[in-house]
Design a protein around this motif. Structure first.
Motif, mmCIF file in Angstrom:
data_model
loop_
_atom_site.group_PDB
_atom_site.id
_atom_site.type_symbol
_atom_site.label_atom_id
_atom_site.label_comp_id
_atom_site.label_asym_id
_atom_site.label_seq_id
_atom_site.Cartn_x
_atom_site.Cartn_y
_atom_site.Cartn_z
ATOM 1 N N VAL A 217 0.860 -1.183 0.000
ATOM 2 C CA VAL A 217 0.000 0.000 0.000
ATOM 3 C C VAL A 217 0.896 1.233 0.000
ATOM 4 O O VAL A 217 1.899 1.272 0.719
ATOM 5 C CB VAL A 217 -0.915 0.025 1.252
ATOM 6 C CG1 VAL A 217 -1.774 1.274 1.281
ATOM 7 C CG2 VAL A 217 -1.776 -1.217 1.318
ATOM 8 N N ILE A 218 0.554 2.222 -0.813
ATOM 9 C CA ILE A 218 1.305 3.484 -0.756
ATOM 10 C C ILE A 218 1.168 4.070 0.644
ATOM 11 O O ILE A 218 0.067 4.213 1.168
ATOM 12 C CB ILE A 218 0.813 4.469 -1.829
ATOM 13 C CG1 ILE A 218 1.314 4.015 -3.211
ATOM 14 C CG2 ILE A 218 1.295 5.885 -1.543
ATOM 15 C CD1 ILE A 218 0.941 4.932 -4.352
ATOM 16 N N ASP A 219 2.301 4.380 1.260
ATOM 17 C CA ASP A 219 2.336 4.844 2.645
ATOM 18 C C ASP A 219 1.876 6.300 2.714
ATOM 19 O O ASP A 219 2.565 7.205 2.252
ATOM 20 C CB ASP A 219 3.769 4.715 3.176
ATOM 21 C CG ASP A 219 3.843 4.878 4.678
ATOM 22 O OD1 ASP A 219 2.774 5.015 5.313
ATOM 23 O OD2 ASP A 219 4.958 4.860 5.227
ATOM 24 N N LEU A 220 0.697 6.506 3.260
ATOM 25 C CA LEU A 220 0.161 7.864 3.358
ATOM 26 C C LEU A 220 -0.569 8.055 4.676
ATOM 27 O O LEU A 220 -0.902 7.095 5.365
ATOM 28 C CB LEU A 220 -0.754 8.180 2.177
ATOM 29 C CG LEU A 220 -1.883 7.208 1.808
ATOM 30 C CD1 LEU A 220 -3.116 7.466 2.664
ATOM 31 C CD2 LEU A 220 -2.242 7.327 0.343
ATOM 32 N N VAL A 221 -0.771 9.304 5.011
ATOM 33 C CA VAL A 221 -1.557 9.658 6.194
ATOM 34 C C VAL A 221 -2.860 10.274 5.700
ATOM 35 O O VAL A 221 -2.854 11.180 4.867
ATOM 36 C CB VAL A 221 -0.803 10.649 7.098
ATOM 37 C CG1 VAL A 221 -1.731 11.174 8.199
ATOM 38 C CG2 VAL A 221 0.412 9.986 7.724
ATOM 39 N N GLU A 222 -3.964 9.766 6.204
ATOM 40 C CA GLU A 222 -5.285 10.254 5.795
ATOM 41 C C GLU A 222 -6.041 10.721 7.025
ATOM 42 O O GLU A 222 -6.163 9.984 8.005
ATOM 43 C CB GLU A 222 -6.050 9.146 5.081
ATOM 44 C CG GLU A 222 -7.376 9.580 4.495
ATOM 45 C CD GLU A 222 -7.991 8.506 3.608
ATOM 46 O OE1 GLU A 222 -9.039 8.783 3.008
ATOM 47 O OE2 GLU A 222 -7.426 7.408 3.518
ATOM 48 N N ALA B 82 -0.381 16.160 9.798
ATOM 49 C CA ALA B 82 -0.302 15.052 8.844
ATOM 50 C C ALA B 82 0.938 15.186 7.963
ATOM 51 O O ALA B 82 1.624 14.195 7.680
ATOM 52 C CB ALA B 82 -1.565 15.005 7.986
ATOM 53 N N LEU B 83 1.237 16.409 7.532
ATOM 54 C CA LEU B 83 2.424 16.641 6.703
ATOM 55 C C LEU B 83 3.701 16.336 7.480
ATOM 56 O O LEU B 83 4.672 15.799 6.929
ATOM 57 C CB LEU B 83 2.444 18.093 6.212
ATOM 58 C CG LEU B 83 1.331 18.478 5.227
ATOM 59 C CD1 LEU B 83 1.314 19.981 5.007
ATOM 60 C CD2 LEU B 83 1.509 17.753 3.904
ATOM 61 N N ARG B 84 3.705 16.639 8.763
ATOM 62 C CA ARG B 84 4.886 16.344 9.587
ATOM 63 C C ARG B 84 5.029 14.842 9.835
ATOM 64 O O ARG B 84 6.146 14.334 9.964
ATOM 65 C CB ARG B 84 4.799 17.106 10.907
ATOM 66 C CG ARG B 84 5.045 18.609 10.720
ATOM 67 C CD ARG B 84 4.948 19.380 12.010
ATOM 68 N NE ARG B 84 5.315 20.788 11.794
ATOM 69 C CZ ARG B 84 4.764 21.812 12.419
ATOM 70 N NH1 ARG B 84 3.826 21.598 13.327
ATOM 71 N NH2 ARG B 84 5.154 23.046 12.169
ATOM 72 N N LEU B 85 3.910 14.148 9.891
ATOM 73 C CA LEU B 85 3.969 12.696 10.080
ATOM 74 C C LEU B 85 4.686 12.004 8.921
ATOM 75 O O LEU B 85 5.432 11.046 9.125
ATOM 76 C CB LEU B 85 2.552 12.117 10.219
ATOM 77 C CG LEU B 85 1.885 12.208 11.587
ATOM 78 C CD1 LEU B 85 0.438 11.738 11.507
ATOM 79 C CD2 LEU B 85 2.638 11.372 12.614
#
Length: 709
Positions: free
Chosen positions: A343-348, A451-454
């Protein structure tokens, strides 16, 4: 001009992305690069209705004949929604005798170590539908106890009695030897031919029993739903005489065929968010940007992902459903249902244009994660919604034109927006509607900055070294302020940002992920084990891509090889790309150095003298799809006066007041155009906000390049 010649000149492909609020469609002329977009409200009761409406709208707009379509590529949240909402098929689980409670026990880890109120999500399959079969394999794949026919017959009787729609089979150590799973599947098929069956040895043949079982259960429980959904879409396409190949976006950033999606729907759980990251990656690479933070803010959620050296980060530590958290590594996603597929690693996070503002029990203003969605939508839509949202706040702040939203198809009602904020928030807080509207945007921005910092700082990356690509219907309205907060100096807003995720569907390849557990130490193994393992995976990959395209040509296939490795005694592994050379001692030396470097980058240290273990082989079989040409802007008129459509007062938080702001028409932009904020840039699918301390330059392809002055 004959028909075949015309088709060669006019060859099109369509991408359709179904979001929580809007369904976006994008059409590309493969030969000229011309892009046409359409946007319709999502139809939650039956997403396929919104799908076909968007396709029909875009074909009528350009008067395109269906036979000129090459591909129809689709991204959807149907799989995710089915799990989150608990609307899965009635599924049974079959495992080895003594392991019936595997789904109940799950794992001991928890997302919040000291949260005494935390409750694990209920298993997707209730205990009464979990069955045990008498059989046993050891960890080497050797049969200790043959599978018992009476035991199988008894289970099949129970399946018939309970009228289940699907079955998930996960037997002990079947990743080493799938023989018993194959026997059990065949026995069930003989008596219940139409039952949908998933075996763990087919879905994810890797060690770790619970993770393998959970992935197989998710695959089975959504198979009937995805089958019905894709069949419905296929019928609707046929009705419009669209016979182009239907492809579906996967969580890993590639696409696969509709048949493959029906057989393995677990690979499309994060279908929609992945498309946006792919779009950012391809766009950035074409413009010479290798390090990117992708930011996608739609109507329901905001997604952030990191792209390093032109490649999105991919993880297999991911959970879906309930309180699932994404992009937080092996332990962070432990509150949902884990899946072991790439899975593409993203924060949602729940911060989209439709995210609802509310007052909590302590009297504090909160925003999200609840969303008004497409039905009824934000209060200003006038469709019955009464709760204030981020869209309502932006309208009150003057950032949105009430008569030019979604290409003018939705007229926003500022009176309804003001009433919703006053009744639900401002009255309780004792503040003006304007103050609360600004506070709603600031709170949402703060959540998105986190989220951007994560995806950057928390993973050891300096955001100042990255360019941010901001898109989604709501993204361009917030991206400059977010970039400033995290220290990013340059922002790119693509053409048609509201439909950029749909564009990602059309610039990726067909991908099939395969894996095999090995569990060998590099200091004692025979290198032939690696070669034989990859050879077997390649044979399977070629089989999955065995069909020919419409031109009767062999598909252009290549393979990406990875090894999942760890130091001897560790519990979790890192994915390392295999050296592109003959597998010999030099190959192994290069592989080990890559692993040590990756471990040092991830954990801050390397131990060269410690033995290293290869856990899994992973291979991706890729069928290349040509990327459409990129269309350049046609004119070179750089006069600002010709692109300004008016002005209005807009509230900017740094100024603490509304200031007169020029409104620009993006459709009239030409390359080289340069101007400074404050400015509002309007286009049919989105509105870009340029704060006073930022400037904008239009590049050769019509992208907006924002830089802090």
């Amino acid at each position: 001009m004959n028909s075949s010649r015309l088709k060669k000149i006019n060859s099109y492909r369509i991408g359709v992305d179904i979001g929580g609020t809007f369904t976006d469609a994008i059409l590309i002329n493969s030969n000229t690069g011309e892009i046409i977009t359409s946007k319709v409200l999502t139809t939650p009761s039956d997403p396929s209705i919104g799908f076909i409406s968007a396709v029909e709208k875009i074909l009528k707009l350009k008067k395109i004949q269906p036979e000129f379509l090459e591909y129809v590529v689709h991204a959807t949240t149907v799989a995710t929604n089915a799990i989150i909402e608990g609307k899965i098929a009635k599924t049974a689980f079959i495992t080895t005798e003594g392991f019936r409670d595997m789904l109940e026990i799950a794992r001991q880890i928890r997302p919040s170590l000291y949260d005494l109120q935390f409750k694990k999500p209920k298993p997707l399959i209730p205990r009464q539908l979990c069955f045990e079969v008498t059989e046993r394999m050891n960890s080497k794949g050797e049969i200790i106890k043959p599978i018992d026919k009476k035991s199988m017959d008894k289970i099949i009787d129970l399946l018939i009695e309970n009228k289940v729609d699907a079955v998930a089979i996960c037997l002990l150590h079947s990743y080493r030897n799938p023989e018993h799973e194959i026997q059990l599947k065949r026995a069930i098929q003989q008596r219940i031919p139409k039952l949908m069956i998933s075996t763990s040895s087919e879905v994810v043949p890797e060690f770790r029993e619970y993770l393998r079982a959970s992935t197989t259960v998710i695959n089975s429980s959504i198979s009937p739903i995805i089958n019905k959904y894709i069949t419905s879409i296929s019928k609707k396409l046929s009705k419009y005489k669209i016979n182009a190949e239907l492809l579906v976006m996967q969580s890993n950033g590639g696409v696969y065929t509709a048949d493959a999606a029906i057989a393995s729907p677990v690979h499309m759980v994060e279908s929609g968010p992945a498309a946006g990251v792919v779009a950012s990656s391809v766009l950035g690479k074409s413009l010479g940007y290798e390090n990117i933070i992708s930011f996608d803010m739609g109507g329901t959620t905001a997604k952030a992902a990191l792209i390093r050296d032109g490649k999105p980060s991919v993880t297999k530590d991911y959970s879906v459903g309930n309180f699932a958290q994404t992009g937080t590594g092996a332990f962070g996603g432990s509150s949902g249902y884990p899946i072991r597929t790439p899975v593409i690693d993203l924060v949602e996070i729940g911060a989209g244009g439709g995210s609802i503002a509310w007052i909590d029990s302590g009297g504090a203003l909160r925003v999200g994660p609840q969303s008004s969605g497409a039905d009824p939508g934000p209060a200003c839509y006038g469709l019955g919604g009464t709760q204030p949202t981020i869209t309502d706040a932006n309208l009150i702040l003057g950032k949105l034109d009430p008569n030019y939203f979604a290409d003018g198809e939705i007229v926003l009602d500022i009176d309804l927006a003001e009433k919703s904020i006053f009744d639900n928030c401002a009255k309780q807080l004792g503040l003006s509607v304007l103050e609360v509207a600004n506070a709603i945007v600031e709170i949402a921005n703060n959540a998105m900055v986190n989220a951007l910092r994560l995806v950057s700082v928390q993973k050891g990356h300096d955001p100042r070294e990255f360019i941010m690509v901001g898109f989604g219907g709501a993204g361009p309205a917030h991206v400059a302020n977010l970039a400033e907060e995290v220290g990013i100096q340059k922002v790119l807003i693509p053409k048609g940002p509201g439909t950029a995720s749909a564009l990602g569907l059309l610039v990726t390849d067909v991908r099939m992920d395969l894996s095999k557990t090995l569990m060998v130490r590099t200091d004692t193994m025979d290198l032939s084990e690696i070669k034989e393992g990859f050879d077997l995976l390649e044979v399977e990959g070629k089989r999955l891509h065995s069909y020919k395209d419409k031109a009767k040509q062999k598909p252009n296939i290549f393979f990406e090889r990875f090894l999942e490795m760890r130091y001897w005694g560790q519990s979790f592994e890192l994915s390392i790309e295999a050296p592109d050379k003959i597998i010999d001692q030099n190959w192994l030396t290069e592989l080990l150095e890559s692993f040590h470097l990756a471990h040092e980058s991830s954990y801050g240290f390397r131990v060269d003298k410690d033995p290293v273990e290869i856990v899994n082989l992973r291979l991706t079989a890729v069928r290349k799809i040509s990327i459409p040409k990129t269309e350049k802007l046609k004119n070179n008129n750089k006069k600002r006066s010709t692109v300004i459509k008016g002005e209005r007062t807009v509230y900017f938080s740094d100024e603490h007041k509304k200031i007169t702001t020029k409104i620009y028409d993006r459709s009239k932009f030409s390359s080289g155009l340069l101007f400074s904020g404050p400015a509002i840039i309007e286009e049919p699918d989105s509105t870009s906000i340029i704060p006073p301390n930022w400037q904008v330059e239009v590049d050769l392809y019509g992208n907006l390049i924002l830089q802090k002055k």
